[in-house]
Design an enzyme around this catalytic site. Structure first.
Site, PDB file in Angstrom:
ATOM      1  CE  LYS A  36      42.528  40.607  44.005  1.00 17.62           C
ATOM      2  NZ  LYS A  36      42.573  39.912  42.710  1.00 17.62           N
ATOM      3  CG  ASP A  62      40.601  36.636  42.491  1.00 19.35           C
ATOM      4  OD1 ASP A  62      39.601  35.893  42.499  1.00 19.35           O
ATOM      5  OD2 ASP A  62      40.622  37.756  41.945  1.00 19.35           O
ATOM      6  CE  LYS A  64      37.431  36.883  39.405  1.00 18.72           C
ATOM      7  NZ  LYS A  64      38.765  37.374  39.776  1.00 18.72           N
ATOM      8  CG  ASP A  67      36.157  22.125  35.081  1.00 18.73           C
ATOM      9  OD1 ASP A  67      35.370  21.260  34.650  1.00 18.73           O
ATOM     10  OD2 ASP A  67      37.219  22.420  34.520  1.00 18.73           O
ATOM     11  CB  THR A 124      33.000  44.276  37.080  1.00 18.32           C
ATOM     12  OG1 THR A 124      34.354  43.899  36.840  1.00 18.32           O
ATOM     13  CG2 THR A 124      32.691  44.148  38.550  1.00 18.32           C
ATOM     14  NE  ARG A 215      47.231  52.041  39.045  1.00 18.16           N
ATOM     15  CZ  ARG A 215      47.180  52.506  37.801  1.00 18.16           C
ATOM     16  NH1 ARG A 215      46.991  51.683  36.798  1.00 18.16           N
ATOM     17  NH2 ARG A 215      47.308  53.785  37.570  1.00 18.16           N
TER      18      ARG A 215
END
Lengths: 238, 216
Positions: A36, A62, A64, A67, A124, A215
């Site tokens: 990703k 990614d 997002k 529009d 989130t 991570r």
């Protein structure tokens, strides 16, 4: 057909250092479902940097997108040249935006290798008070389910859902809708805080199809061994 | 493929602007008080924030304690930690795990056997930086930035499992030869783009980056 445990893992390349990203991509790319890359990396290094990082692995881009429909379709066409496996857009952009995007992705399909579009529901970072302040219905989970339903009805392939939303989204949208879940981390990985987080195996049990993990893999002394360990954990439960 | 460049010891806005404007891939901020390029976290923070995601922001530390790293990382957004002291492989791994930021380990080089040390860091570092070992006869030598080079032929034909960077005495006029001999795809410069130790020269930064572009 059930998804293999290794394929479920999407490794988030959480750096915009091109050389480090390429090195990581080369080390783990072949052992996970995909890699990703996000907006920060894309804006810093463009399509060339993305290509160099991902190599032959599958790309989760990614970005997002959000529009008016024409603009999203235009942006989508610009990045479909990268042949992403997954691409994200904000479900809040509305049914028409998502429908048109889904049509554009299908039109660009190369046999089975069609880009899967995933809707982002409620970020989130937002809570009930934030939703109220922007005139949206509370509580957060209701809005998540409303947008997930709309994404499904508008032809998207799935949604991004945080660990505690997975079960509700699965129940709402049924078995044939993809759920991709970030924010999971294996119990053994070093934690910055003592917050209770869901493990990869728990997220799969709750209904997630794919897991975005950063991570615990990228900062492990041996990223490949970390992937192996996560795969074993998922397999032990399923 | 173009050469990646790191401008190290950036301590003023003009130098930062010259680095970013000239196409540097990384900029380094030094957190080592004996160096004339050293910054406090308070001084580095606005520079690092101004750099944003346009470049990789590197913090250079020499045998730092967790406390020092905590104080700096808490204030300065950094994308890569450069460890330029005698940090053991265990220590490098511990820093990487604790702070969750990729790490570049500096390997001081004077003779061929110095390169063997690099292997100890393959599993714990994200990048390697080969720098000239500080000369024994140099008074007040720093761990790096002493304007000295090592014998580039030591790196000729070598391959490494991690991305690596060449450092030590580079400047606009010797860069092409250094890259030709070592095969480096990433280079680091500090004293070579200064008018005097600790004072970066935007014109020399520009000339260095132009020289790097001509190679790539």
């Amino acid at each position: 057909m059930p998804i293999g445990a290794a394929e479920r893992i999407i490794c988030a390349i959480d750096t915009h250092d091109q050389a480090v990203a390429e090195s990581l991509g080369g080390r783990v790319g072949g052992r996970v479902g995909g890699l990703k890359l996000g907006l920060e990396f894309f804006l810093a290094h463009g399509q060339a940097g993305v290509r160099r990082t991902v190599g032959d692995s599958r790309l989760f881009l990614d970005l997002k997108l959000h529009d008016i429909p024409n603009t999203v379709v235009g942006g989508l066409r610009s990045v479909l040249t990268l042949r992403p496996w997954f691409l994200t857009l904000h479900a809040a952009g509305g049914g028409e935006m998502m429908r048109r995007a889904a049509e554009a992705a299908k039109a660009a399909a190369d046999g089975e290798a069609r880009t899967r579009l995933l809707g982002v529901t409620v970020l989130t970072s937002l809570g009930d008070a934030d939703l109220a302040a922007t005139g949206q219905s509370r509580p957060v989970l209701d809005q998540v389910l409303r947008l997930a339903r709309l994404a499904r009805e508008s032809g998207l392939d799935g949604v991004i859902a945080s660990p505690h939303e997975v079960a509700a989204v699965r129940a709402e949208c049924g078995p044939d809708f993809l759920i991709v879940t970030p924010g999971v981390r294996p119990a053994w990985s070093a934690m910055d805080d003592q917050k209770r987080v869901m493990s990869p195996a728990e997220a799969v049990a709750a209904g997630a199809d794919y897991l975005v993990i950063g991570r615990p893999i990228t900062r492990a002394d041996d990223p490949r061994a970390a992937v192996h360990r996560i795969v074993e954990e998922i397999e032990a439960v399923h | 493929m173009s050469i990646e460049t790191k401008i190290c010891g950036v301590n003023a806005r003009a130098a930062l602007d010259a680095a970013i404007g000239g196409g540097a891939s990384l900029v380094g901020f030094v957190f080592y008080p004996p160096s004339p390029r050293s910054l406090t976290p308070e001084e580095a923070a606005p520079l690092a924030r101004a750099a944003g995601s346009a470049v990789v922001r590197v913090g250079l530390f020499v045998d730092p304690t967790d406390d020092e790293l905590d104080r700096t990382i808490g204030k300065v957004p950094l994308d890569l930690l450069q460890l330029h002291g005698k940090e053991s492989p265990d220590r490098v791994g511990a820093i990487r795990r604790r702070f969750g930021i990729p790490v570049m380990k500096a390997i001081p080089v004077a003779v061929a056997t110095d390169l063997a040390v690099a292997a100890d860091y393959f599993d714990v570092a994200d990048r390697l930086l080969f720098d000239a070992k500080p000369p024994k006869d140099l008074k007040n030598a720093l761990p790096g930035g002493n304007a000295v080079s090592f014998d580039w032929r030591l790196l000729a034909g070598r391959t490494w499992p991690l991305p690596w960077m060449l450092s030590g005495g580079l400047h606009a006029d010797n860069l092409a030869e250094a890259v030709r001999i070592t095969g480096a795809s990433a280079v680091d410069v500090s004293s070579g783009v200064e008018e005097r130790p600790g004072r970066k020269d935007p014109a020399r930064i520009g000339a260095f980056l132009t020289a790097a572009r001509r190679i790539g």
